[in-house]
Enzyme design. Structure first.
Site, PDB file in Angstrom:
ATOM      1  N   GLY A 125       0.826  -1.200   0.000  1.00  0.00           N
ATOM      2  CA  GLY A 125       0.000   0.000   0.000  1.00  0.00           C
ATOM      3  C   GLY A 125       0.858   1.246   0.000  1.00  0.00           C
ATOM      4  CG  ASP A 126      -0.498   4.592   2.271  1.00  0.00           C
ATOM      5  OD1 ASP A 126      -0.998   3.505   2.596  1.00  0.00           O
ATOM      6  OD2 ASP A 126      -0.765   5.648   2.860  1.00  0.00           O
ATOM      7  CD  GLU A 127       3.044  -0.159   7.105  1.00  0.00           C
ATOM      8  OE1 GLU A 127       3.480  -0.195   8.276  1.00  0.00           O
ATOM      9  OE2 GLU A 127       2.115  -0.892   6.695  1.00  0.00           O
TER      10      GLU A 127
END
Length: 211
Positions: A125-127
């Protein structure tokens, strides 16, 4: 009339040349096939260990490479970093998934540039996560590094004829030994989520877990 022995000798020599040429062709073809297989294998290995969008190591590769770093006999102090983009869903909703992908790629590039030779990865994801070598487990150095990272990530990202600014929440925690990686990542993750909660409305959000 030609000497039969001479004719036979010539035919034999020509046959040997043809055989040698054919063998050479087979050897060249086999070598090319081996190189192709090696390239395909290398590509498969890279794909299995790297994120296809950003090119950073993926979650599995991060933990494998981190384990190797933590058993390095040099024993340099390491700090675990976890970061998450703020309100990333709004980027996809407002500008589309292609824009969201560009934001992730830009984030990965900026994180990698900031980290230099240090390990960074996209966990999903955006991690993102990383292991940074620090001069010591010094809180002031960690806070300074965190501010610099947040500022680098918050710089405008060009998207076609426009640019957008996306901030990130960042958490850091010192790693005290090979067996402490998971604990350090959990503390960094908790610090990151606390920073996300406390930092709403601020240009950068960062928190350092207790050493």
């Amino acid at each position: 009339m030609p000497d039969p022995m001479t004719v036979a000798s010539g035919i034999s020599a020509a046959g040997a040349l043809v055989s040698a040429w054919q063998l050479r062709r087979r050897a060249v073809r086999a070598e090319a096939e081996i190189q192709l297989l090696q390239a395909e294998l290398a590509a498969e290995r890279h794909a299995a260990s790297h994120d296809p969008l950003t090119g950073l190591p993926n979650r599995r590769a991060f933990f494998r490479l981190a384990a190797a770093l933590l058993t390095d006999p040099s024993g340099q102090p390491l700090v675990a970093v976890v970061l998450d983009l703020d309100d990333f869903k709004q980027v996809n909703d407002r500008y589309g998934h292609a824009a969201g992908d560009q934001v992730l790629v830009s984030t990965a590039q900026r994180l990698a540039a900031f980290a230099g030779n240090n390990l960074v990865a996209r966990l999903g994801g955006d991690e993102f996560a990383g292991l940074l070598v620090s001069p010591a487990h010094d809180r002031r150095w960690i806070e300074h590094a965190t501010r610099r990272l947040c500022e680098a990530l918050a710089a405008p990202i060009p998207l076609g004829g426009r640019s957008i600014r996306v901030t990130a929440s960042v958490g850091l925690a010192p790693v005290h030994g090979p067996a402490q990686l998971t604990d350090a990542l959990c503390r960094a993750d908790a610090a990151m989520y606390e920073a996300k909660t406390l930092g709403a409305g601020r240009p950068t959000r960062q928190l350092v877990a207790e050493c």
